[in-house]
Write a protein that holds these residues in place. Sequence first.
Motif, PDB file in Angstrom:
ATOM      1  N   THR A 468      45.038  12.168  30.291  1.00 13.86           N
ATOM      2  CA  THR A 468      46.066  13.212  30.209  1.00 13.86           C
ATOM      3  C   THR A 468      47.460  12.605  30.169  1.00 13.86           C
ATOM      4  O   THR A 468      48.307  13.028  29.378  1.00 13.86           O
ATOM      5  N   GLN A 469      47.724  11.591  31.005  1.00 13.94           N
ATOM      6  CA  GLN A 469      49.076  11.020  31.000  1.00 13.94           C
ATOM      7  C   GLN A 469      49.380  10.323  29.685  1.00 13.94           C
ATOM      8  O   GLN A 469      50.508  10.398  29.183  1.00 13.94           O
ATOM      9  N   TYR A 470      48.401   9.671  29.085  1.00 14.52           N
ATOM     10  CA  TYR A 470      48.649   9.004  27.808  1.00 14.52           C
ATOM     11  C   TYR A 470      48.768  10.026  26.672  1.00 14.52           C
ATOM     12  O   TYR A 470      49.574   9.854  25.752  1.00 14.52           O
ATOM     13  N   THR A 471      47.993  11.081  26.737  1.00 14.82           N
ATOM     14  CA  THR A 471      48.061  12.119  25.706  1.00 14.82           C
ATOM     15  C   THR A 471      49.411  12.825  25.729  1.00 14.82           C
ATOM     16  O   THR A 471      50.003  13.099  24.677  1.00 14.82           O
ATOM     17  N   MET A 472      49.902  13.128  26.940  1.00  8.77           N
ATOM     18  CA  MET A 472      51.139  13.893  27.080  1.00  8.77           C
ATOM     19  C   MET A 472      52.379  13.003  27.187  1.00  8.77           C
ATOM     20  O   MET A 472      53.494  13.516  27.299  1.00  8.77           O
ATOM     21  N   ALA A 473      52.191  11.665  27.148  1.00  9.30           N
ATOM     22  CA  ALA A 473      53.315  10.730  27.306  1.00  9.30           C
ATOM     23  C   ALA A 473      54.116  11.061  28.554  1.00  9.30           C
ATOM     24  O   ALA A 473      55.350  11.108  28.556  1.00  9.30           O
ATOM     25  N   ALA A 474      53.397  11.292  29.658  1.00 10.29           N
ATOM     26  CA  ALA A 474      54.021  11.682  30.914  1.00 10.29           C
ATOM     27  C   ALA A 474      53.346  10.943  32.066  1.00 10.29           C
ATOM     28  O   ALA A 474      52.133  11.077  32.254  1.00 10.29           O
ATOM     29  N   ASP A 475      54.135  10.180  32.808  1.00 12.93           N
ATOM     30  CA  ASP A 475      53.609   9.437  33.949  1.00 12.93           C
ATOM     31  C   ASP A 475      52.968  10.401  34.939  1.00 12.93           C
ATOM     32  O   ASP A 475      53.610  11.329  35.428  1.00 12.93           O
ATOM     33  N   ARG A 476      51.710  10.185  35.270  1.00 13.60           N
ATOM     34  CA  ARG A 476      51.015  11.105  36.164  1.00 13.60           C
ATOM     35  C   ARG A 476      51.530  11.027  37.592  1.00 13.60           C
ATOM     36  O   ARG A 476      51.156  11.851  38.427  1.00 13.60           O
ATOM     37  N   MET A 477      52.379  10.047  37.898  1.00 13.25           N
ATOM     38  CA  MET A 477      52.985   9.961  39.215  1.00 13.25           C
ATOM     39  C   MET A 477      54.382  10.592  39.254  1.00 13.25           C
ATOM     40  O   MET A 477      55.033  10.575  40.291  1.00 13.25           O
ATOM     41  N   SER A 478      54.835  11.158  38.142  1.00 15.03           N
ATOM     42  CA  SER A 478      56.163  11.751  38.100  1.00 15.03           C
ATOM     43  C   SER A 478      56.100  13.204  38.555  1.00 15.03           C
ATOM     44  O   SER A 478      55.435  14.032  37.929  1.00 15.03           O
ATOM     45  N   GLN A 489      45.782  20.789  30.472  1.00 10.07           N
ATOM     46  CA  GLN A 489      46.554  20.688  29.228  1.00 10.07           C
ATOM     47  C   GLN A 489      45.596  20.767  28.029  1.00 10.07           C
ATOM     48  O   GLN A 489      44.673  19.962  27.902  1.00 10.07           O
ATOM     49  N   PRO A 490      45.793  21.730  27.136  1.00  7.99           N
ATOM     50  CA  PRO A 490      44.874  21.907  26.000  1.00  7.99           C
ATOM     51  C   PRO A 490      44.734  20.670  25.119  1.00  7.99           C
ATOM     52  O   PRO A 490      43.646  20.414  24.589  1.00  7.99           O
ATOM     53  N   ALA A 491      45.798  19.888  24.957  1.00 14.80           N
ATOM     54  CA  ALA A 491      45.694  18.700  24.103  1.00 14.80           C
ATOM     55  C   ALA A 491      44.694  17.706  24.683  1.00 14.80           C
ATOM     56  O   ALA A 491      43.866  17.127  23.959  1.00 14.80           O
ATOM     57  N   ALA A 492      44.747  17.491  26.001  1.00 14.53           N
ATOM     58  CA  ALA A 492      43.802  16.582  26.643  1.00 14.53           C
ATOM     59  C   ALA A 492      42.382  17.142  26.582  1.00 14.53           C
ATOM     60  O   ALA A 492      41.412  16.413  26.347  1.00 14.53           O
ATOM     61  N   LEU A 493      42.254  18.451  26.779  1.00 15.15           N
ATOM     62  CA  LEU A 493      40.924  19.073  26.723  1.00 15.15           C
ATOM     63  C   LEU A 493      40.332  18.987  25.316  1.00 15.15           C
ATOM     64  O   LEU A 493      39.110  18.843  25.157  1.00 15.15           O
ATOM     65  N   ALA A 494      41.187  19.033  24.302  1.00 14.45           N
ATOM     66  CA  ALA A 494      40.688  18.890  22.926  1.00 14.45           C
ATOM     67  C   ALA A 494      40.101  17.501  22.702  1.00 14.45           C
ATOM     68  O   ALA A 494      39.073  17.355  22.017  1.00 14.45           O
ATOM     69  N   GLN A 561      35.064  27.248  24.427  1.00 14.06           N
ATOM     70  CA  GLN A 561      35.596  27.655  23.119  1.00 14.06           C
ATOM     71  C   GLN A 561      36.904  28.423  23.274  1.00 14.06           C
ATOM     72  O   GLN A 561      37.851  28.229  22.501  1.00 14.06           O
ATOM     73  N   ALA A 562      36.962  29.290  24.286  1.00 13.38           N
ATOM     74  CA  ALA A 562      38.184  30.057  24.513  1.00 13.38           C
ATOM     75  C   ALA A 562      39.337  29.154  24.929  1.00 13.38           C
ATOM     76  O   ALA A 562      40.464  29.301  24.454  1.00 13.38           O
ATOM     77  N   VAL A 563      39.055  28.201  25.805  1.00 11.24           N
ATOM     78  CA  VAL A 563      40.092  27.275  26.278  1.00 11.24           C
ATOM     79  C   VAL A 563      40.646  26.446  25.128  1.00 11.24           C
ATOM     80  O   VAL A 563      41.860  26.191  25.050  1.00 11.24           O
ATOM     81  N   PRO A 569      48.500  25.266  29.805  1.00 11.10           N
ATOM     82  CA  PRO A 569      47.550  25.231  30.918  1.00 11.10           C
ATOM     83  C   PRO A 569      47.306  26.580  31.575  1.00 11.10           C
ATOM     84  O   PRO A 569      46.164  26.899  31.935  1.00 11.10           O
ATOM     85  N   ALA A 570      48.350  27.370  31.769  1.00 11.13           N
ATOM     86  CA  ALA A 570      48.179  28.662  32.429  1.00 11.13           C
ATOM     87  C   ALA A 570      47.266  29.569  31.614  1.00 11.13           C
ATOM     88  O   ALA A 570      46.381  30.247  32.155  1.00 11.13           O
ATOM     89  N   GLU A 571      47.477  29.580  30.303  1.00 14.71           N
ATOM     90  CA  GLU A 571      46.624  30.392  29.435  1.00 14.71           C
ATOM     91  C   GLU A 571      45.192  29.871  29.457  1.00 14.71           C
ATOM     92  O   GLU A 571      44.228  30.652  29.476  1.00 14.71           O
ATOM     93  N   ALA A 572      45.036  28.544  29.493  1.00 14.96           N
ATOM     94  CA  ALA A 572      43.695  27.965  29.520  1.00 14.96           C
ATOM     95  C   ALA A 572      42.948  28.394  30.780  1.00 14.96           C
ATOM     96  O   ALA A 572      41.767  28.777  30.724  1.00 14.96           O
TER      97      ALA A 572
END
Length: 582
Positions: A468-478, A489-494, A561-563, A569-572
């Motif tokens: 997830t952190q690499y997909t979103m380019a966001a440090d998971r400790m931030s 996050q839908p992108a990571a779930l995809a 499939q819905a996710v 994330p909230a919608e997922a």
Amino acid sequence: MCSAARDRPVSPGRDRFPDRRTDRTSVTQTQVLQGTPVVAGKAFGPAIWPGARPDYDPSAEADVAADEREVEAKRFTDAAATVAGRLRERASHASGAASEVLVATAGLAEDRGWVGAATALIAKGTPAPAAAAAATEQFAVMFTKLGGLMAERVTDLNDVRDRVVAELLGIPEPGVPEPPVPSVLLADDLAPADTAGLDPTLITALVTRLGGPTSHTAIIARQLGIPCVVAVGGLATVAVGTTVLVDGTAGTLEIEPDEAVALAGVDESRRKAAAVASWTGPGTTSDGHRVSVLANVADGASARNASGHPVEGVGLFRTELAFLERTEAPTIAEQATLYREVIDAFADRKVVIRTLDAGSDKPLKFVTQLNEANPALGVRGNRIAIDHPEIRADQLDAIAAAARESGATPWVMAPMIASPSEAAEFAGEVRRRGLVAGVMVEVPAAAILAPAIMAEVDFVSIGTNDLTQYTMAADRMSAELATLTDPWQPAALALIDMVARAGEAAGKPVGVCGEAAADPLLACVLVGMGVSSLSAAPAAAAPVGARLAEVTLDQCRSAAQAVLRTADPAEARAVASAALGG
């Protein structure tokens, strides 16, 4: 510095020990604050905040006279030793992750680098409390720049600083107060020493302004089995004593709710928790689809503890403890003994061992590595074998020796694999030793090339935290980017869906061993994608297993499939909940 601290970072030098409560104003009307849900359940009661940090102004003190500096330095080292001793005493009465983080924080209080920096300042005339503050800021700046797990230590550095300064000033040690009635603990952020060893009968929920789903606070909340919500906007407006309702499923904090409605919700939540606690496995959906529910462990002690939970084996054995903080590489015999402890704790059951995931932000003291501008993208995990193949070779030899001695055949996987050629090279080394070969999928490239990688190995395990952190380019400790590193996050779930489909096509198992596997609702979605095993903290096994037992495989597939059609994330979460019946 000590490498085992696990909380999220705060900005270095953000303040000089103020009481964080002074900026809060009372809420005058009922409102609901939204955050990120971490541990399901509801809790109702008055809000409490951690005790005040030392109110100390370093600029108000004069320099220490030259003939008094040696005594001042001893005063500092004695205070640090006292704080470390208290933390170790608390650790002796705790267990599992709580004990581990308290021991780690105690080590931080006596770390040679930090103590040395402070005593060097004292030798130049800086008073001991000011030296503790300056040394902490020095390391905090450095760790924040490094990012990742190094940045994660800043909260713990500040916590140790405050405890040592309090000892030097002769005032009460800061921390979580013991409330007279069951209460909800609110905080900007929580250090390990704040949360480890909490009494869940008195602290019924944790809510933080900062943090994320993989923070230390979240891990301890799961271990305690209490609701937890993090990254809550507007939390500073909630005054001590305000009655609140925490919903760890929805990720909300309701201010001054209707008491009768709130208590009814808590009662229903407790009934569900009791039903969950009675789950004993094995993992299966209501229509009989098998899903392996496994445990993440770090050593023999944690493996033995995990064996008391309803898990079918180990899905992730982190082997770093055999290497970190050592000045020389462990021998093959030393490693084999450690690995044997975990294998023996789960005799005749599945054990998946991850090879060393160190380097960069988890440096090895016996390996010289270049400073890296972006360590999260640097030489870590399997990449250490590029310049130091002997480290990985010795580890694989040790695992093979432990396997021969125990008569078991552990599965072995490498972290930070990014290409099919890397997977093939690693698999060849593992199979040559008679072991089952796999790799971690943490790098988006590995997910995109999952069919080619699957052709080279016997299994894969998805590390959702790093993916997830690499997909979103966001440090998971931030703390500031916690919403981007949400496991929903839908992108990571995809990407997870891509890997799972590749596994099904190849007829090879796909596991998940990140914190996503600890979320009962998300676990159902992952199973619907085709994930065959889920590995998380042992305390998560019963909630995950019980939730799976309530739904069919078709429901899981519909939820997945819905996710995959959602955009945030909230919608997922919402569509998954609807598809799975709440």
